[in-house]
Design a protein around this motif. Structure first.
Motif, PDB file in Angstrom:
ATOM      1  N   TRP A   1       0.688  -1.190  -0.004  1.00  0.00           N
ATOM      2  CA  TRP A   1       0.129   0.019   0.109  1.00  0.00           C
ATOM      3  C   TRP A   1       1.018   1.429  -0.219  1.00  0.00           C
ATOM      4  O   TRP A   1       0.486   2.387  -0.476  1.00  0.00           O
ATOM      5  N   GLU A   2       2.010   1.305   0.555  1.00  0.00           N
ATOM      6  CA  GLU A   2       2.890   2.430   0.644  1.00  0.00           C
ATOM      7  C   GLU A   2       3.299   3.093  -0.704  1.00  0.00           C
ATOM      8  O   GLU A   2       3.436   4.157  -0.865  1.00  0.00           O
ATOM      9  N   GLY A   3       3.253   2.252  -1.657  1.00  0.00           N
ATOM     10  CA  GLY A   3       3.744   2.682  -3.024  1.00  0.00           C
ATOM     11  C   GLY A   3       2.403   3.192  -3.835  1.00  0.00           C
ATOM     12  O   GLY A   3       2.699   3.421  -4.998  1.00  0.00           O
ATOM     13  N   THR A   4       1.210   3.157  -3.602  1.00  0.00           N
ATOM     14  CA  THR A   4       0.222   3.269  -4.281  1.00  0.00           C
ATOM     15  C   THR A   4      -0.266   4.823  -4.483  1.00  0.00           C
ATOM     16  O   THR A   4       0.108   5.528  -3.298  1.00  0.00           O
ATOM     17  N   VAL A   5      -0.886   5.424  -5.037  1.00  0.00           N
ATOM     18  CA  VAL A   5      -1.620   6.684  -5.223  1.00  0.00           C
ATOM     19  C   VAL A   5      -2.383   6.887  -3.876  1.00  0.00           C
ATOM     20  O   VAL A   5      -2.138   7.966  -3.279  1.00  0.00           O
ATOM     21  N   ALA A   6      -3.094   5.999  -3.560  1.00  0.00           N
ATOM     22  CA  ALA A   6      -3.923   6.240  -2.043  1.00  0.00           C
ATOM     23  C   ALA A   6      -3.028   6.656  -1.132  1.00  0.00           C
ATOM     24  O   ALA A   6      -3.354   7.370  -0.136  1.00  0.00           O
ATOM     25  N   HIS A   7      -1.764   5.857  -0.918  1.00  0.00           N
ATOM     26  CA  HIS A   7      -1.066   6.155  -0.008  1.00  0.00           C
ATOM     27  C   HIS A   7      -0.445   7.612  -0.092  1.00  0.00           C
ATOM     28  O   HIS A   7      -0.276   8.272   0.927  1.00  0.00           O
ATOM     29  N   THR A   8       0.058   7.914  -1.248  1.00  0.00           N
ATOM     30  CA  THR A   8       0.420   9.393  -1.331  1.00  0.00           C
ATOM     31  C   THR A   8      -0.344  10.321  -1.054  1.00  0.00           C
ATOM     32  O   THR A   8      -0.200  11.352  -0.408  1.00  0.00           O
ATOM     33  N   GLU A   9      -1.601  10.180  -1.426  1.00  0.00           N
ATOM     34  CA  GLU A   9      -2.726  11.182  -0.943  1.00  0.00           C
ATOM     35  C   GLU A   9      -2.828  11.205   0.350  1.00  0.00           C
ATOM     36  O   GLU A   9      -2.989  12.296   0.923  1.00  0.00           O
ATOM     37  N   TRP A  10      -3.006  10.138   0.920  1.00  0.00           N
ATOM     38  CA  TRP A  10      -2.945   9.952   2.364  1.00  0.00           C
ATOM     39  C   TRP A  10      -2.136  10.673   3.420  1.00  0.00           C
ATOM     40  O   TRP A  10      -1.974  11.411   4.252  1.00  0.00           O
ATOM     41  N   LYS A  11      -0.707  10.389   2.843  1.00  0.00           N
ATOM     42  CA  LYS A  11       0.488  10.881   3.411  1.00  0.00           C
ATOM     43  C   LYS A  11       0.527  12.451   3.194  1.00  0.00           C
ATOM     44  O   LYS A  11       1.168  13.020   4.216  1.00  0.00           O
ATOM     45  N   LYS A  12      -0.119  13.070   2.233  1.00  0.00           N
ATOM     46  CA  LYS A  12      -0.190  14.520   2.317  1.00  0.00           C
ATOM     47  C   LYS A  12      -0.885  15.227   3.568  1.00  0.00           C
ATOM     48  O   LYS A  12      -0.522  15.943   3.785  1.00  0.00           O
ATOM     49  N   HIS A  13      -1.845  14.570   4.127  1.00  0.00           N
ATOM     50  CA  HIS A  13      -2.464  14.865   5.256  1.00  0.00           C
ATOM     51  C   HIS A  13      -1.995  14.371   6.397  1.00  0.00           C
ATOM     52  O   HIS A  13      -2.514  14.998   7.478  1.00  0.00           O
ATOM     53  N   HIS A  14      -1.305  13.386   6.276  1.00  0.00           N
ATOM     54  CA  HIS A  14      -0.472  12.790   7.486  1.00  0.00           C
ATOM     55  C   HIS A  14       0.832  12.668   7.486  1.00  0.00           C
ATOM     56  O   HIS A  14       1.409  11.330   7.474  1.00  0.00           O
ATOM     57  N   PRO A  15       1.533  13.770   7.321  1.00  0.00           N
ATOM     58  CA  PRO A  15       3.117  13.652   7.118  1.00  0.00           C
ATOM     59  C   PRO A  15       3.946  12.930   8.089  1.00  0.00           C
ATOM     60  O   PRO A  15       5.072  12.274   7.829  1.00  0.00           O
ATOM     61  N   ASP A  16       3.472  12.947   9.350  1.00  0.00           N
ATOM     62  CA  ASP A  16       4.160  12.277  10.553  1.00  0.00           C
ATOM     63  C   ASP A  16       3.694  10.867  10.763  1.00  0.00           C
ATOM     64  O   ASP A  16       4.398  10.239  11.685  1.00  0.00           O
ATOM     65  N   GLU A  17       2.908  10.279  10.096  1.00  0.00           N
ATOM     66  CA  GLU A  17       2.428   9.034  10.325  1.00  0.00           C
ATOM     67  C   GLU A  17       2.709   7.937   8.978  1.00  0.00           C
ATOM     68  O   GLU A  17       2.766   8.377   7.992  1.00  0.00           O
ATOM     69  N   ARG A  18       3.176   6.979   9.433  1.00  0.00           N
ATOM     70  CA  ARG A  18       3.721   5.804   8.371  1.00  0.00           C
ATOM     71  C   ARG A  18       2.345   5.219   7.738  1.00  0.00           C
ATOM     72  O   ARG A  18       2.315   4.843   6.664  1.00  0.00           O
ATOM     73  N   PHE A  19       1.483   4.767   8.701  1.00  0.00           N
ATOM     74  CA  PHE A  19       0.098   3.956   8.334  1.00  0.00           C
ATOM     75  C   PHE A  19      -1.084   4.727   9.150  1.00  0.00           C
ATOM     76  O   PHE A  19      -1.036   5.246  10.190  1.00  0.00           O
ATOM     77  N   PRO A  20      -2.103   4.532   8.421  1.00  0.00           N
ATOM     78  CA  PRO A  20      -3.287   4.946   9.219  1.00  0.00           C
ATOM     79  C   PRO A  20      -3.662   4.452  10.543  1.00  0.00           C
ATOM     80  O   PRO A  20      -3.690   2.930  10.544  1.00  0.00           O
ATOM     81  N   ALA A  21      -4.163   5.396  11.502  1.00  0.00           N
ATOM     82  CA  ALA A  21      -4.316   4.527  12.861  1.00  0.00           C
ATOM     83  C   ALA A  21      -5.757   3.927  12.636  1.00  0.00           C
ATOM     84  O   ALA A  21      -6.461   4.361  11.906  1.00  0.00           O
ATOM     85  N   PHE A  22      -5.511   2.879  13.699  1.00  0.00           N
ATOM     86  CA  PHE A  22      -6.870   2.198  13.604  1.00  0.00           C
ATOM     87  C   PHE A  22      -7.983   3.031  14.382  1.00  0.00           C
ATOM     88  O   PHE A  22      -7.640   3.346  15.435  1.00  0.00           O
ATOM     89  N   PRO A  23      -9.167   3.092  13.807  1.00  0.00           N
ATOM     90  CA  PRO A  23     -10.227   3.651  14.591  1.00  0.00           C
ATOM     91  C   PRO A  23     -10.622   3.208  15.728  1.00  0.00           C
ATOM     92  O   PRO A  23     -11.350   2.082  15.659  1.00  0.00           O
TER      93      PRO A  23
END
Length: 120
Positions: free
Chosen positions: A97-119
């Motif tokens: 998932w790290e290399g996908t477009v979805a990851h790139t978009e998510w990373k723009k809003h969460h620059p200090d996190e590697r993966f989304p936190a579990f809700p």
């Protein structure tokens, strides 16, 4: 061959001397401070001393450890709902998932996190 006076004492002689010294120390401690021990400690001492010449009690068998409990998820992938506790190796799905477009978009809003936190 006779021993020379400069030869070091044998390990058996050293053990015998150390045992004698330990016995003397225990005897002095018990004779001078026995009343200072708690009643439970006094009972334990009496039980140990009462086993004169008896072999040491066998140790209790070790109980097997409880199985490791599953850890609560710490990270998750929103598109696949896959979770990871954050311990051990990173699952392949998270690495992919790290290399996908979805990851790139998510990373723009969460620059200090590697993966989304579990809700939750």
């Amino acid at each position: 061959m006779p021993r020379t006076p400069s030869a070091s004492p044998s390990p058996h002689a050293l053990l015998r001397a150390a045992t004698k010294e330990a016995y003397e120390r225990v005897t002095v401690l018990l004779s001078t401070s026995y009343a200072d021990f708690s009643p439970e400690q006094q009972r334990r001492i009496q039980a140990l001393v009462g086993r004169e010449g008896a072999p040491p009690a066998p140790r209790a068998a070790r109980t097997p450890k409880a199985p490791k409990q599953a850890r609560a998820p710490r990270y998750w992938l929103p598109h696949s709902q896959e979770t990871w506790s954050g311990r051990g190796r990173v699952p392949q799905s998270f690495l992919a998932w790290e290399g996908t477009v979805a990851h790139t978009e998510w990373k723009k809003h969460h620059p200090d996190e590697r993966f989304p936190a579990f809700p939750g």
